[in-house]
Write a protein that holds these residues in place. Structure first.
Motif, PDB file in Angstrom:
ATOM      1  N   THR A 161      66.749  73.429  25.648  1.00 36.48           N
ATOM      2  CA  THR A 161      66.394  73.933  26.968  1.00 36.48           C
ATOM      3  C   THR A 161      64.967  74.463  26.943  1.00 36.48           C
ATOM      4  N   GLN A 166      68.122  72.967  30.981  1.00 38.82           N
ATOM      5  CA  GLN A 166      68.283  71.887  30.012  1.00 38.82           C
ATOM      6  C   GLN A 166      67.229  70.820  30.240  1.00 38.82           C
ATOM      7  N   GLN A 170      71.465  64.768  28.864  1.00 38.06           N
ATOM      8  CA  GLN A 170      72.826  64.719  28.345  1.00 38.06           C
ATOM      9  C   GLN A 170      73.090  63.403  27.630  1.00 38.06           C
TER      10      GLN A 170
END
Lengths: 205, 242
Positions: A161, A166, A170
């Motif tokens: 992060t 973030q 992902q």
């Protein structure tokens, strides 16, 4: 000629940013650079706190410099610094409770930051309040730049992060990427600082 | 008149005056900022209590009003589950209570009305690796299973033990029973992946935060156990209603 004069006046402000940086050239204030740089936000708040304490204590000591008895000058400096740090701590608790919770004891430990005592002893005792102010701001920023750079890398690789958001997608985690837990531990701060010193020395040559 | 700056008298007077001035200034600052700090601390506690019931303030809500609208009632019970008169739940310091023997404790309960029915929120308190850890556990109205949890800490290692305050950890507690199949209090275990116990409620520990995780497990057991009688009462009440 005038430009040269201005440059000369601003030297206390500009020198500590790179050529005479308190952290990577004078190797001062390393301990707090380890402690508060796991995340970007505490590092920035710490920088602002040190900036306030260093600039103000430099000015105050500089104003008092002709009255301070030599035999207790260190004690006088400590009292001034400690008082300012307590004020910063109290203000943070009143206005930004979340961040003060995160920084917990480290604000209090600004008192023992070698950069502050160093600047008071080496600069503020012999210079005018205005120069001392510039010197304080310059050194605090020089310290802050390093803090922010270290925190940037530690938060990016350690937690994925930046400023709590973030940034590592992902998808990468799904492919098996993992945060480097080592980056969060204090030793990696030392290694990161060492890398900065390395690059800095290369450039200076 | 020329003052000798190196004389003892000058030095002592200088130090004394400096200390008095600084002391006075600090006292002023403290007095001026104290109300704001107390409010922050109270708001922070309220925020934690609501977080246990999975209620989070949005940007345009103040904690105070959100708390008022959800926590309709709060009281204290003793280890027999009876209400203690005159004790204010919000002012009870759980860290002091857990040090007492179970039957002397004053146990706060916050009754929270949510979209999913009434929840009973209770505080827990214990020790992590570096310092105190604490939390709030929201129980379902039947007194058997956990609805939500919040954990806080003072100075656990960032990225390791400190992860207990993240929803990724506390969210695991949702729906966990704290009583075993025979009705005895069993609490919830916090265990490493791969060491899951059979037949007991557990959550996964924070990897790299073993001592903090064990602290959470111990905290849950010691803090929740005295509530057993109160939870049993809830269970009886809810089954009577059905």
């Amino acid at each position: 000629m005038i430009m040269g004069n201005i440059r000369k006046r601003l030297e206390p402000l500009i020198n500590p940013l790179s050529n005479d940086n308190p952290v990577i050239v004078q190797i001062l204030g390393i301990c707090s650079a380890l402690a508060v740089t796991a995340k970007l936000q505490p590092a920035v708040v710490m920088t602002i706190s040190v900036l306030a304490v260093l600039a103000l204590s430099n000015v105050i000591i500089s104003l008092m410099r002709n009255t301070i008895p030599t035999s207790i000058r260190i004690i006088v400096q400590l009292v001034v610094v400690a008082a300012l740090v307590v004020v910063v701590d109290q203000v943070l608790k009143a206005w930004n409770y979340e961040v003060s919770k995160q920084l917990s004891v480290f604000i209090g430990l600004i008192i023992t930051n070698c950069i502050i005592m160093g600047r008071l002893e080496a600069f503020a005792l012999n210079n005018t309040p205005f120069d001392s102010f510039l010197d304080g701001v310059g050194n605090a920023l020089g310290y802050g730049i390093i803090l922010v750079i270290v925190a940037f890398f530690r938060e990016l690789f350690g937690s994925g992060t930046l400023w709590g958001f973030q940034v590592i997608p992902q998808a990468l985690y799904d492919m098996g990427y993992q945060n480097n837990g080592m980056m969060i531990l204090p030793p990696m701060a030392l290694i990161t600082v060492a890398c900065i010193i390395w690059f800095h020395n290369r450039k200076a040559k | 008149m020329k003052i000798n700056k190196e004389s003892n008298v000058y030095t002592v007077v200088y130090a004394a005056v400096l200390v008095v001035v600084v002391g006075f200034a600090l006292a002023l600052v403290y007095q001026a900022l104290r109300p704001a700090q107390l409010e922050n601390i109270a708001n922070d506690t309220k925020k934690q209590i609501l977080a246990a019931a999975l209620i989070y303030p949005t940007a345009d809500q103040t904690i105070g009003s959100l708390y008022e609208s959800h926590i309709k009632e709060s009281f204290c019970v003793d280890s027999k589950g009876d209400v203690v008169e005159g004790a204010k739940a919000f002012d009870v310091n759980m860290a002091n209570e857990v040090k007492k023997p179970a039957d002397e404790r004053v146990l706060p309960v916050f009754v929270c009305s949510t979209d999913k029915g009434v929840k009973y929120i209770v505080p827990v308190s214990g020790a992590g690796l570096w310092g105190p850890i604490w939390g709030y556990i929201a129980m379902n109205a039947d007194g058997k299973t956990i609805f939500g949890a919040y954990f806080g800490h003072q100075g656990e290692t960032p990225g390791l033990g400190a992860e207990i305050e993240r929803p990724a950890f506390s969210g695991q507690f949702e729906g966990k029973p704290i009583f075993g199949s025979n009705g005895d209090f069993e609490s919830v275990l916090v265990v490493k992946k791969g060491q899951e116990p059979a037949g007991r409620a557990y959550v996964n520990a924070v990897s790299g935060g073993t001592i903090t995780s064990q602290g959470v497990q111990k905290m849950l057991f010691t803090s929740l156990e005295p509530y057993t009688a109160f939870f049993k009462k809830l269970e009886k009440e809810s089954s009577n209603k059905e």
